[in-house]
Every structure is written in C-alpha cells, then in structure tokens.
Design a protein around this motif. Sequence first.
Motif, PDB file in Angstrom:
ATOM      1  N   VAL A  14       0.841  -1.206   0.000  1.00 16.09           N
ATOM      2  CA  VAL A  14       0.000   0.000   0.000  1.00 16.09           C
ATOM      3  C   VAL A  14       0.868   1.245   0.000  1.00 16.09           C
ATOM      4  O   VAL A  14       0.620   2.186  -0.770  1.00 16.09           O
ATOM      5  CB  VAL A  14      -0.966  -0.017   1.204  1.00 16.09           C
ATOM      6  CG1 VAL A  14      -1.664   1.320   1.361  1.00 16.09           C
ATOM      7  CG2 VAL A  14      -1.982  -1.136   1.039  1.00 16.09           C
ATOM      8  N   MET A  15       1.889   1.268   0.827  1.00 17.66           N
ATOM      9  CA  MET A  15       2.746   2.450   0.895  1.00 17.66           C
ATOM     10  C   MET A  15       3.496   2.671  -0.413  1.00 17.66           C
ATOM     11  O   MET A  15       3.674   3.801  -0.854  1.00 17.66           O
ATOM     12  CB  MET A  15       3.745   2.325   2.051  1.00 17.66           C
ATOM     13  CG  MET A  15       3.104   2.452   3.414  1.00 17.66           C
ATOM     14  SD  MET A  15       2.162   3.977   3.621  1.00 17.66           S
ATOM     15  CE  MET A  15       3.465   5.178   3.530  1.00 17.66           C
ATOM     16  N   ARG A  16       3.930   1.597  -1.071  1.00 16.09           N
ATOM     17  CA  ARG A  16       4.615   1.728  -2.354  1.00 16.09           C
ATOM     18  C   ARG A  16       3.691   2.373  -3.387  1.00 16.09           C
ATOM     19  O   ARG A  16       4.086   3.273  -4.123  1.00 16.09           O
ATOM     20  CB  ARG A  16       5.081   0.367  -2.858  1.00 16.09           C
ATOM     21  CG  ARG A  16       5.868   0.460  -4.152  1.00 16.09           C
ATOM     22  CD  ARG A  16       6.329  -0.880  -4.653  1.00 16.09           C
ATOM     23  NE  ARG A  16       7.189  -1.524  -3.671  1.00 16.09           N
ATOM     24  CZ  ARG A  16       7.253  -2.825  -3.464  1.00 16.09           C
ATOM     25  NH1 ARG A  16       6.514  -3.637  -4.164  1.00 16.09           N
ATOM     26  NH2 ARG A  16       8.078  -3.320  -2.567  1.00 16.09           N
ATOM     27  N   ARG A  17       2.432   1.938  -3.420  1.00 20.01           N
ATOM     28  CA  ARG A  17       1.475   2.531  -4.368  1.00 20.01           C
ATOM     29  C   ARG A  17       1.213   3.997  -4.048  1.00 20.01           C
ATOM     30  O   ARG A  17       1.143   4.835  -4.943  1.00 20.01           O
ATOM     31  CB  ARG A  17       0.167   1.752  -4.353  1.00 20.01           C
ATOM     32  CG  ARG A  17       0.269   0.420  -5.019  1.00 20.01           C
ATOM     33  CD  ARG A  17      -1.047  -0.289  -5.062  1.00 20.01           C
ATOM     34  NE  ARG A  17      -0.875  -1.631  -5.587  1.00 20.01           N
ATOM     35  CZ  ARG A  17      -1.783  -2.582  -5.496  1.00 20.01           C
ATOM     36  NH1 ARG A  17      -2.925  -2.334  -4.895  1.00 20.01           N
ATOM     37  NH2 ARG A  17      -1.554  -3.770  -6.001  1.00 20.01           N
ATOM     38  N   VAL A  18       1.046   4.305  -2.786  1.00 24.49           N
ATOM     39  CA  VAL A  18       0.772   5.693  -2.381  1.00 24.49           C
ATOM     40  C   VAL A  18       1.950   6.591  -2.731  1.00 24.49           C
ATOM     41  O   VAL A  18       1.768   7.682  -3.287  1.00 24.49           O
ATOM     42  CB  VAL A  18       0.457   5.759  -0.866  1.00 24.49           C
ATOM     43  CG1 VAL A  18       0.445   7.184  -0.357  1.00 24.49           C
ATOM     44  CG2 VAL A  18      -0.874   5.084  -0.575  1.00 24.49           C
ATOM     45  N   ILE A  19       3.147   6.142  -2.430  1.00 25.73           N
ATOM     46  CA  ILE A  19       4.338   6.958  -2.707  1.00 25.73           C
ATOM     47  C   ILE A  19       4.526   7.131  -4.207  1.00 25.73           C
ATOM     48  O   ILE A  19       4.803   8.238  -4.680  1.00 25.73           O
ATOM     49  CB  ILE A  19       5.579   6.332  -2.049  1.00 25.73           C
ATOM     50  CG1 ILE A  19       5.481   6.501  -0.532  1.00 25.73           C
ATOM     51  CG2 ILE A  19       6.862   6.961  -2.576  1.00 25.73           C
ATOM     52  CD1 ILE A  19       6.535   5.746   0.240  1.00 25.73           C
ATOM     53  N   ASN A  20       4.364   6.060  -4.984  1.00 24.21           N
ATOM     54  CA  ASN A  20       4.518   6.169  -6.431  1.00 24.21           C
ATOM     55  C   ASN A  20       3.492   7.125  -7.030  1.00 24.21           C
ATOM     56  O   ASN A  20       3.817   7.920  -7.916  1.00 24.21           O
ATOM     57  CB  ASN A  20       4.401   4.800  -7.098  1.00 24.21           C
ATOM     58  CG  ASN A  20       5.623   3.950  -6.873  1.00 24.21           C
ATOM     59  OD1 ASN A  20       6.669   4.449  -6.489  1.00 24.21           O
ATOM     60  ND2 ASN A  20       5.491   2.660  -7.084  1.00 24.21           N
ATOM     61  N   LYS A  21       2.267   7.064  -6.549  1.00 16.78           N
ATOM     62  CA  LYS A  21       1.232   7.967  -7.065  1.00 16.78           C
ATOM     63  C   LYS A  21       1.554   9.405  -6.675  1.00 16.78           C
ATOM     64  O   LYS A  21       1.387  10.322  -7.478  1.00 16.78           O
ATOM     65  CB  LYS A  21      -0.140   7.567  -6.535  1.00 16.78           C
ATOM     66  CG  LYS A  21      -1.253   8.377  -7.136  1.00 16.78           C
ATOM     67  CD  LYS A  21      -2.603   7.858  -6.766  1.00 16.78           C
ATOM     68  CE  LYS A  21      -3.648   8.706  -7.462  1.00 16.78           C
ATOM     69  NZ  LYS A  21      -4.974   8.163  -7.317  1.00 16.78           N
TER      70      LYS A  21
END
Length: 71
Positions: A14-21
């Motif tokens: 989840v954090m990887r997706r949030v940071i990438n976005k």
Amino acid sequence: MNMNQVINMVIRQVMRRVINKGVSTGIDVASRKFGSKDAPEPGAKPNAPDSAATQQRAKQTMRMARRIGRM
C-alpha cells in the motif's frame, strides 16, 4: 507466514502505491508549473531527429522507473 509478516507485506504494498502515485502527481505538477516556454504545442508533430532522442530518453526513464519499483 505469521500474521505480523502478512500485515507488514500489505502495508509495504500500500505504501509503495501511495508513494509512487504521489511522486507521479508531483512530477506532473512540477512539469506544468516549470514547463519550458520553448516547448512545441501539444498537437504539433515532433521533428524526426528529436523523436529518436525522445524515444531513447523515454526508454531510459522506463528502465529507471522499473529499477526504482523493485526497491
């Protein structure tokens, strides 16, 4: 796999997706705000020499993005 490992795995994803976005959004905003005044219109066709260089830079950028995504 115990519950702690499952929770850590989900949080990482989840954090990887949030940071990438967030990074993508920040880059888009910065490119609009600090965009080049000499840039061609969006509908204009690129020149032949520039298109090859642009494609090469795009490929390099995609490779870098994939490497960053693995971390």
